[in-house]
Write a protein that holds these residues in place. Structure first.
Motif, mmCIF file in Angstrom:
data_model
loop_
_atom_site.group_PDB
_atom_site.id
_atom_site.type_symbol
_atom_site.label_atom_id
_atom_site.label_comp_id
_atom_site.label_asym_id
_atom_site.label_seq_id
_atom_site.Cartn_x
_atom_site.Cartn_y
_atom_site.Cartn_z
ATOM 1 N N SER A 16 3.128 31.341 -25.080
ATOM 2 C CA SER A 16 3.969 32.218 -25.889
ATOM 3 C C SER A 16 4.831 33.084 -24.983
ATOM 4 O O SER A 16 4.383 33.505 -23.919
ATOM 5 C CB SER A 16 3.102 33.102 -26.783
ATOM 6 O OG SER A 16 2.266 33.929 -26.008
ATOM 7 N N ASN A 17 6.047 33.322 -25.388
ATOM 8 C CA ASN A 17 7.014 34.156 -24.665
ATOM 9 C C ASN A 17 7.243 33.717 -23.221
ATOM 10 O O ASN A 17 7.125 34.518 -22.298
ATOM 11 C CB ASN A 17 6.584 35.630 -24.685
ATOM 12 C CG ASN A 17 6.501 36.180 -26.076
ATOM 13 O OD1 ASN A 17 7.291 35.817 -26.932
ATOM 14 N ND2 ASN A 17 5.539 37.050 -26.309
ATOM 15 N N PRO A 18 7.584 32.446 -22.970
ATOM 16 C CA PRO A 18 7.859 32.039 -21.582
ATOM 17 C C PRO A 18 9.143 32.688 -21.074
ATOM 18 O O PRO A 18 10.078 32.940 -21.837
ATOM 19 C CB PRO A 18 8.006 30.522 -21.670
ATOM 20 C CG PRO A 18 8.394 30.261 -23.080
ATOM 21 C CD PRO A 18 7.771 31.348 -23.904
ATOM 22 N N LEU A 19 9.183 32.989 -19.786
ATOM 23 C CA LEU A 19 10.336 33.632 -19.170
ATOM 24 C C LEU A 19 10.562 33.020 -17.798
ATOM 25 O O LEU A 19 9.626 32.879 -17.010
ATOM 26 C CB LEU A 19 10.084 35.136 -19.027
ATOM 27 C CG LEU A 19 11.130 35.928 -18.247
ATOM 28 C CD1 LEU A 19 12.424 36.028 -19.054
ATOM 29 C CD2 LEU A 19 10.612 37.306 -17.932
ATOM 30 N N VAL A 20 11.799 32.651 -17.502
ATOM 31 C CA VAL A 20 12.188 32.168 -16.189
ATOM 32 C C VAL A 20 13.238 33.126 -15.655
ATOM 33 O O VAL A 20 14.247 33.379 -16.303
ATOM 34 C CB VAL A 20 12.763 30.731 -16.246
ATOM 35 C CG1 VAL A 20 13.195 30.276 -14.862
ATOM 36 C CG2 VAL A 20 11.754 29.771 -16.834
ATOM 37 N N PRO A 28 21.755 38.562 5.864
ATOM 38 C CA PRO A 28 22.715 38.089 6.872
ATOM 39 C C PRO A 28 22.887 36.567 6.857
ATOM 40 O O PRO A 28 23.906 36.050 7.311
ATOM 41 C CB PRO A 28 22.118 38.565 8.196
ATOM 42 C CG PRO A 28 20.699 38.888 7.917
ATOM 43 C CD PRO A 28 20.599 39.208 6.468
ATOM 44 N N ASP A 29 21.901 35.835 6.330
ATOM 45 C CA ASP A 29 21.985 34.377 6.271
ATOM 46 C C ASP A 29 22.603 33.886 4.971
ATOM 47 O O ASP A 29 22.678 32.683 4.739
ATOM 48 C CB ASP A 29 20.596 33.768 6.434
ATOM 49 C CG ASP A 29 19.999 34.056 7.798
ATOM 50 O OD1 ASP A 29 20.768 34.185 8.761
ATOM 51 O OD2 ASP A 29 18.760 34.161 7.883
ATOM 52 N N GLY A 30 22.999 34.795 4.095
ATOM 53 C CA GLY A 30 23.604 34.415 2.820
ATOM 54 C C GLY A 30 22.721 34.811 1.658
ATOM 55 O O GLY A 30 21.894 35.704 1.750
ATOM 56 N N VAL A 31 22.877 34.102 0.553
ATOM 57 C CA VAL A 31 22.144 34.409 -0.672
ATOM 58 C C VAL A 31 20.937 33.480 -0.771
ATOM 59 O O VAL A 31 21.055 32.278 -0.581
ATOM 60 C CB VAL A 31 23.050 34.217 -1.909
ATOM 61 C CG1 VAL A 31 22.285 34.498 -3.180
ATOM 62 C CG2 VAL A 31 24.267 35.110 -1.811
ATOM 63 N N ALA A 32 19.777 34.048 -1.077
ATOM 64 C CA ALA A 32 18.561 33.264 -1.293
ATOM 65 C C ALA A 32 18.077 33.502 -2.716
ATOM 66 O O ALA A 32 18.061 34.634 -3.188
ATOM 67 C CB ALA A 32 17.486 33.660 -0.291
ATOM 68 N N ALA A 33 17.719 32.420 -3.408
ATOM 69 C CA ALA A 33 17.223 32.521 -4.779
ATOM 70 C C ALA A 33 15.718 32.266 -4.792
ATOM 71 O O ALA A 33 15.224 31.355 -4.141
ATOM 72 C CB ALA A 33 17.927 31.510 -5.671
ATOM 73 N N ASN A 34 14.989 33.101 -5.542
ATOM 74 C CA ASN A 34 13.548 32.961 -5.674
ATOM 75 C C ASN A 34 13.199 32.949 -7.156
ATOM 76 O O ASN A 34 13.194 33.991 -7.795
ATOM 77 C CB ASN A 34 12.850 34.127 -4.954
ATOM 78 C CG ASN A 34 11.357 33.995 -5.001
ATOM 79 O OD1 ASN A 34 10.825 32.912 -5.175
ATOM 80 N ND2 ASN A 34 10.673 35.102 -4.849
ATOM 81 N N PRO A 35 12.890 31.753 -7.726
ATOM 82 C CA PRO A 35 12.583 31.695 -9.155
ATOM 83 C C PRO A 35 11.200 32.270 -9.457
ATOM 84 O O PRO A 35 10.278 32.142 -8.667
ATOM 85 C CB PRO A 35 12.636 30.205 -9.464
ATOM 86 C CG PRO A 35 12.321 29.552 -8.175
ATOM 87 C CD PRO A 35 12.859 30.450 -7.100
ATOM 88 N N THR A 36 11.066 32.912 -10.595
ATOM 89 C CA THR A 36 9.796 33.463 -11.049
ATOM 90 C C THR A 36 9.561 33.005 -12.482
ATOM 91 O O THR A 36 10.431 33.142 -13.330
ATOM 92 C CB THR A 36 9.813 35.003 -11.000
ATOM 93 O OG1 THR A 36 10.115 35.411 -9.678
ATOM 94 C CG2 THR A 36 8.485 35.580 -11.394
ATOM 95 N N LEU A 37 8.383 32.441 -12.731
ATOM 96 C CA LEU A 37 8.005 31.975 -14.057
ATOM 97 C C LEU A 37 6.936 32.905 -14.597
ATOM 98 O O LEU A 37 5.991 33.249 -13.895
ATOM 99 C CB LEU A 37 7.466 30.548 -13.984
ATOM 100 C CG LEU A 37 8.330 29.540 -13.241
ATOM 101 C CD1 LEU A 37 7.577 28.237 -13.058
ATOM 102 C CD2 LEU A 37 9.615 29.301 -13.976
#
Length: 50
Positions: A16-20, A28-37
């Motif tokens: 119930s209520n999933p969220l991503v 300095p190395d640019g943009v980093a994405a870190n997904p959270t579930l």
């Protein structure tokens, strides 16, 4: 790694209520994405941060 993320998505589909969310970090190395579930399972909030 891809199979773990796929398993997490399939598990959250039955919860119930999933969220991503995506946490973006600018450095300095640019943009980093870190997904959270996140979701609620049996009254408790479960978060997966690979």
């Amino acid at each position: 790694m891809k199979s773990a993320v796929l398993l997490a998505f399939l598990t959250l589909a039955g919860c119930s209520n999933p969220l991503v969310a995506t946490n973006l970090t600018f450095g300095p190395d640019g943009v980093a994405a870190n997904p959270t579930l996140s979701s609620r399972v049996g009254g408790a909030t479960v978060t997966i941060d690979p």
